[in-house]
Design a protein around this motif. Structure first.
Motif, mmCIF file in Angstrom:
data_model
loop_
_atom_site.group_PDB
_atom_site.id
_atom_site.type_symbol
_atom_site.label_atom_id
_atom_site.label_comp_id
_atom_site.label_asym_id
_atom_site.label_seq_id
_atom_site.Cartn_x
_atom_site.Cartn_y
_atom_site.Cartn_z
ATOM 1 N N ALA A 24 12.979 -15.828 18.854
ATOM 2 C CA ALA A 24 13.309 -14.429 18.550
ATOM 3 C C ALA A 24 13.011 -14.074 17.097
ATOM 4 O O ALA A 24 12.545 -12.973 16.801
ATOM 5 C CB ALA A 24 14.775 -14.157 18.861
ATOM 6 N N GLU A 71 8.485 -8.059 19.684
ATOM 7 C CA GLU A 71 9.841 -8.592 19.752
ATOM 8 C C GLU A 71 9.982 -9.533 20.945
ATOM 9 O O GLU A 71 9.370 -9.322 21.991
ATOM 10 C CB GLU A 71 10.872 -7.467 19.900
ATOM 11 C CG GLU A 71 10.866 -6.464 18.763
ATOM 12 C CD GLU A 71 11.234 -7.068 17.429
ATOM 13 O OE1 GLU A 71 12.016 -8.048 17.399
ATOM 14 O OE2 GLU A 71 10.727 -6.574 16.401
ATOM 15 N N THR A 72 10.811 -10.527 20.774
ATOM 16 C CA THR A 72 11.138 -11.469 21.840
ATOM 17 C C THR A 72 12.635 -11.704 21.813
ATOM 18 O O THR A 72 13.213 -11.876 20.742
ATOM 19 C CB THR A 72 10.415 -12.816 21.639
ATOM 20 O OG1 THR A 72 9.008 -12.610 21.771
ATOM 21 C CG2 THR A 72 10.865 -13.845 22.657
ATOM 22 N N GLN A 73 13.250 -11.669 22.982
ATOM 23 C CA GLN A 73 14.659 -12.046 23.077
ATOM 24 C C GLN A 73 14.826 -12.951 24.289
ATOM 25 O O GLN A 73 14.331 -12.654 25.372
ATOM 26 C CB GLN A 73 15.571 -10.836 23.221
ATOM 27 C CG GLN A 73 17.030 -11.245 23.251
ATOM 28 C CD GLN A 73 17.968 -10.080 23.462
ATOM 29 O OE1 GLN A 73 17.705 -9.221 24.296
ATOM 30 N NE2 GLN A 73 19.054 -10.052 22.716
ATOM 31 N N GLN A 74 15.528 -14.040 24.091
ATOM 32 C CA GLN A 74 15.760 -15.000 25.161
ATOM 33 C C GLN A 74 17.262 -15.169 25.347
ATOM 34 O O GLN A 74 17.992 -15.386 24.386
ATOM 35 C CB GLN A 74 15.122 -16.335 24.799
ATOM 36 C CG GLN A 74 15.169 -17.337 25.922
ATOM 37 C CD GLN A 74 14.393 -18.584 25.562
ATOM 38 O OE1 GLN A 74 14.903 -19.448 24.885
ATOM 39 N NE2 GLN A 74 13.153 -18.663 26.027
ATOM 40 N N THR A 96 13.696 -14.075 29.449
ATOM 41 C CA THR A 96 13.035 -13.775 28.191
ATOM 42 C C THR A 96 12.313 -12.445 28.321
ATOM 43 O O THR A 96 11.582 -12.223 29.279
ATOM 44 C CB THR A 96 12.023 -14.878 27.821
ATOM 45 O OG1 THR A 96 12.711 -16.125 27.752
ATOM 46 C CG2 THR A 96 11.371 -14.599 26.486
#
Length: 151
Positions: A24, A71-74, A96
């Motif tokens: 992230a 953007e990346t969110q896991q 994800t």
């Protein structure tokens, strides 16, 4: 034994959390710290199916691919740990989300559901991932958001 098991599980969870946060935040040193030098990576993601060896080149590949993503969110859930001394096998479910704005300013999203089934070992630094297995169960959205080079 119960306290030792809790300490081991906390150590394992710390690596899982560091892995997720590093993706992230794009903190590649943190990402690298999750793996032993000779990690074996197995991917079954729908987009990419294959095997890769070596932590430094794995980090380079992931950083190149996610470096293009806005953007990346896991989110990691349902963790289970199987521990046998210095060896452990954490399994965890995850979702994800990758978001990218295209040249027109339109937002593109790629959401996937998957699970990790890794093998970890105790090292001088703590627990590290020795075998990294990611299996994608489902995905939705625009997969071009996440195009990873894989050899």
């Amino acid at each position: 034994m119960a306290i030792e098991k809790l300490v081991d599980e906390t150590s394992i969870d710390g690596v899982i959390q560091a892995h997720s946060v590093s993706l992230a935040t794009k903190k590649w040193d943190l990402f690298r710290s999750c793996f032993v030098d000779d990690v074996v990576v197995n991917l079954n993601s729908g987009l990419i199916v294959g095997m890769h060896r070596g932590a430094d080149s794995w980090v380079e590949m992931v950083s190149q691919a996610l470096g293009k993503v806005g953007e990346t969110q896991q989110v990691i859930t349902n963790r289970m740990h199987s521990i046998d001394g210095d060896q452990s096998r954490p399994v965890a479910c995850l979702q994800t989300l990758h978001i990218q704005n295209n040249l027109k300013g339109d937002e593109q999203q790629y959401l996937l559901g998957a699970y990790y089934d890794n093998n970890m070992v105790r090292t001088k630094q703590g627990r590290n991932i020795k075998r990294y297995n990611l299996t994608v169960s489902w995905f939705s959205g625009d997969s071009s958001v996440l195009e990873m080079p894989f050899d």
